[in-house]
Motif scaffolding. Structure first.
Motif, PDB file in Angstrom:
ATOM      1  N   CYS A 132     106.007 -25.476  42.286  1.00  0.00           N
ATOM      2  CA  CYS A 132     104.998 -24.456  43.140  1.00  0.00           C
ATOM      3  C   CYS A 132     105.394 -24.871  44.383  1.00  0.00           C
ATOM      4  CB  CYS A 132     103.267 -25.096  42.673  1.00  0.00           C
ATOM      5  SG  CYS A 132     102.872 -24.955  41.246  1.00  0.00           S
ATOM      6  N   HIS A 133     105.848 -25.671  45.708  1.00  0.00           N
ATOM      7  CA  HIS A 133     106.762 -25.783  46.312  1.00  0.00           C
ATOM      8  C   HIS A 133     107.416 -25.125  46.680  1.00  0.00           C
ATOM      9  CE1 HIS A 133     106.862 -28.986  49.528  1.00  0.00           C
ATOM     10  NE2 HIS A 133     106.479 -27.467  50.664  1.00  0.00           N
ATOM     11  N   ASP A 134     108.492 -24.815  46.229  1.00  0.00           N
ATOM     12  CA  ASP A 134     109.488 -23.982  45.710  1.00  0.00           C
ATOM     13  C   ASP A 134     109.085 -22.406  46.276  1.00  0.00           C
ATOM     14  OD1 ASP A 134     111.481 -25.893  45.893  1.00  0.00           O
ATOM     15  OD2 ASP A 134     111.884 -25.022  44.759  1.00  0.00           O
ATOM     16  N   ASN A 135     107.600 -22.370  45.161  1.00  0.00           N
ATOM     17  CA  ASN A 135     107.804 -20.990  45.333  1.00  0.00           C
ATOM     18  C   ASN A 135     106.859 -20.381  46.723  1.00  0.00           C
ATOM     19  OD1 ASN A 135     104.666 -19.204  44.121  1.00  0.00           O
ATOM     20  ND2 ASN A 135     106.373 -18.915  43.045  1.00  0.00           N
ATOM     21  N   GLU A 136     105.885 -21.429  47.307  1.00  0.00           N
ATOM     22  CA  GLU A 136     105.083 -21.375  48.518  1.00  0.00           C
ATOM     23  C   GLU A 136     106.487 -21.128  48.788  1.00  0.00           C
ATOM     24  OE1 GLU A 136     102.424 -21.327  50.969  1.00  0.00           O
ATOM     25  OE2 GLU A 136     101.962 -20.913  48.921  1.00  0.00           O
ATOM     26  N   HIS A 137     107.012 -22.292  49.368  1.00  0.00           N
ATOM     27  CA  HIS A 137     108.287 -21.853  50.780  1.00  0.00           C
ATOM     28  C   HIS A 137     108.815 -20.097  50.362  1.00  0.00           C
ATOM     29  CE1 HIS A 137     108.094 -25.190  53.268  1.00  0.00           C
ATOM     30  NE2 HIS A 137     107.366 -25.673  52.373  1.00  0.00           N
ATOM     31  N   SER A 138     108.667 -19.912  49.600  1.00  0.00           N
ATOM     32  CA  SER A 138     109.759 -19.412  48.826  1.00  0.00           C
ATOM     33  C   SER A 138     108.835 -17.126  49.062  1.00  0.00           C
ATOM     34  CB  SER A 138     110.078 -18.779  47.582  1.00  0.00           C
ATOM     35  OG  SER A 138     111.673 -19.151  47.090  1.00  0.00           O
TER      36      SER A 138
ATOM     37  N   TYR B 221     106.570 -17.244  51.404  1.00  0.00           N
ATOM     38  CA  TYR B 221     106.553 -17.547  53.229  1.00  0.00           C
ATOM     39  C   TYR B 221     107.596 -17.173  53.732  1.00  0.00           C
ATOM     40  CZ  TYR B 221     106.125 -19.220  58.110  1.00  0.00           C
ATOM     41  OH  TYR B 221     106.076 -19.420  59.059  1.00  0.00           O
ATOM     42  N   THR B 222     108.792 -17.386  52.667  1.00  0.00           N
ATOM     43  CA  THR B 222     110.040 -16.464  53.784  1.00  0.00           C
ATOM     44  C   THR B 222     109.998 -15.300  53.467  1.00  0.00           C
ATOM     45  OG1 THR B 222     111.247 -19.085  53.184  1.00  0.00           O
ATOM     46  CG2 THR B 222     112.778 -16.850  53.442  1.00  0.00           C
ATOM     47  N   ASP B 223     109.531 -14.991  52.111  1.00  0.00           N
ATOM     48  CA  ASP B 223     109.347 -13.147  51.979  1.00  0.00           C
ATOM     49  C   ASP B 223     108.583 -12.975  53.562  1.00  0.00           C
ATOM     50  OD1 ASP B 223     111.584 -14.237  50.361  1.00  0.00           O
ATOM     51  OD2 ASP B 223     110.156 -13.685  48.582  1.00  0.00           O
ATOM     52  N   GLN B 224     107.954 -12.927  53.391  1.00  0.00           N
ATOM     53  CA  GLN B 224     106.383 -12.391  54.355  1.00  0.00           C
ATOM     54  C   GLN B 224     107.069 -12.644  55.946  1.00  0.00           C
ATOM     55  OE1 GLN B 224     102.828 -15.501  54.938  1.00  0.00           O
ATOM     56  NE2 GLN B 224     102.249 -13.943  56.201  1.00  0.00           N
ATOM     57  N   GLN B 225     107.516 -13.862  56.232  1.00  0.00           N
ATOM     58  CA  GLN B 225     108.502 -13.345  57.140  1.00  0.00           C
ATOM     59  C   GLN B 225     109.747 -12.172  57.770  1.00  0.00           C
ATOM     60  OE1 GLN B 225     107.561 -16.082  60.209  1.00  0.00           O
ATOM     61  NE2 GLN B 225     105.490 -15.806  58.258  1.00  0.00           N
ATOM     62  N   TYR B 226     110.296 -12.503  56.374  1.00  0.00           N
ATOM     63  CA  TYR B 226     111.314 -11.106  56.273  1.00  0.00           C
ATOM     64  C   TYR B 226     110.729  -9.792  56.319  1.00  0.00           C
ATOM     65  CZ  TYR B 226     115.536  -9.538  54.612  1.00  0.00           C
ATOM     66  OH  TYR B 226     117.250  -8.519  54.651  1.00  0.00           O
ATOM     67  N   PHE B 227     110.140  -9.155  55.551  1.00  0.00           N
ATOM     68  CA  PHE B 227     109.606  -8.074  55.153  1.00  0.00           C
ATOM     69  C   PHE B 227     108.268  -8.253  56.443  1.00  0.00           C
ATOM     70  CE2 PHE B 227     111.676  -9.216  51.044  1.00  0.00           C
ATOM     71  CZ  PHE B 227     112.828  -8.154  51.285  1.00  0.00           C
ATOM     72  N   THR B 228     108.301  -8.052  57.341  1.00  0.00           N
ATOM     73  CA  THR B 228     107.135  -7.571  58.134  1.00  0.00           C
ATOM     74  C   THR B 228     107.471  -6.548  58.854  1.00  0.00           C
ATOM     75  OG1 THR B 228     108.876  -8.438  60.109  1.00  0.00           O
ATOM     76  CG2 THR B 228     107.044  -9.954  59.408  1.00  0.00           C
ATOM     77  N   GLU B 229     106.259  -5.893  59.289  1.00  0.00           N
ATOM     78  CA  GLU B 229     106.524  -4.572  59.578  1.00  0.00           C
ATOM     79  C   GLU B 229     107.452  -4.141  61.277  1.00  0.00           C
ATOM     80  OE1 GLU B 229     103.359  -2.066  60.830  1.00  0.00           O
ATOM     81  OE2 GLU B 229     101.617  -3.735  59.170  1.00  0.00           O
ATOM     82  N   SER B 230     107.706  -5.127  61.193  1.00  0.00           N
ATOM     83  CA  SER B 230     109.059  -4.838  62.195  1.00  0.00           C
ATOM     84  C   SER B 230     109.957  -5.247  61.986  1.00  0.00           C
ATOM     85  CB  SER B 230     108.662  -6.038  63.855  1.00  0.00           C
ATOM     86  OG  SER B 230     108.258  -7.173  63.436  1.00  0.00           O
ATOM     87  N   SER B 231     110.617  -5.330  60.257  1.00  0.00           N
ATOM     88  CA  SER B 231     111.173  -6.411  60.007  1.00  0.00           C
ATOM     89  C   SER B 231     112.719  -4.682  60.044  1.00  0.00           C
ATOM     90  CB  SER B 231     111.340  -6.751  59.149  1.00  0.00           C
ATOM     91  OG  SER B 231     112.447  -7.253  58.113  1.00  0.00           O
TER      92      SER B 231
END
Length: 114
Positions: free
Chosen positions: A68-74, A76-86
């Motif tokens: 679950c910890h790995d999933n949470e960080h994945s 979070y990383t995806d959220q940071q990567y796929f932002t509107e300005s990305s």
């Protein structure tokens, strides 16, 4: 570099010990329970993802199993990567056509023809 690693390791050991004393040994996501032999599979997750934010009351921590910890960080990383300005986020134009704009008049004309 070794001093940085040892400082981080001692900081992690400190808040891990506190979190394990504060919270039941249960994953906060999947609710798996852990015992003494498998406690190493239970990790401390920082809710705000800031490993330097370690309040004494543990309000920034939750215990998560490794998976679950790995999933949470994945996530979070995806959220940071796929932002509107990305540039990785597909940029599509907004729809301007209004499919039902004239529907009322079309239906009125159909009723008049009947």
């Amino acid at each position: 570099m070794t001093s940085t690693k040892s400082t981080r390791a001692s900081r992690e050991a400190s808040y891990r010990e506190k979190a394990l004393k504060m919270y039941p040994w249960v994953c906060g996501r999947c609710a798996r329970e852990f015992d003494g032999k498998r406690i190493g599979e239970l990790t401390v997750h920082h809710r705000d993802h800031n490993h330097d934010n370690n309040p004494e009351d543990g309000s920034n921590w939750e215990l998560l199993c490794l998976y679950c910890h790995d999933n949470e960080h994945s996530r979070y990383t995806d959220q940071q990567y796929f932002t509107e300005s990305s540039t990785a986020t597909p940029q599509t134009g907004k729809a301007t056509h209004k499919a039902f704009a004239d529907l009322a008049s079309l239906l009125k004309n159909k009723d008049a023809d009947s």
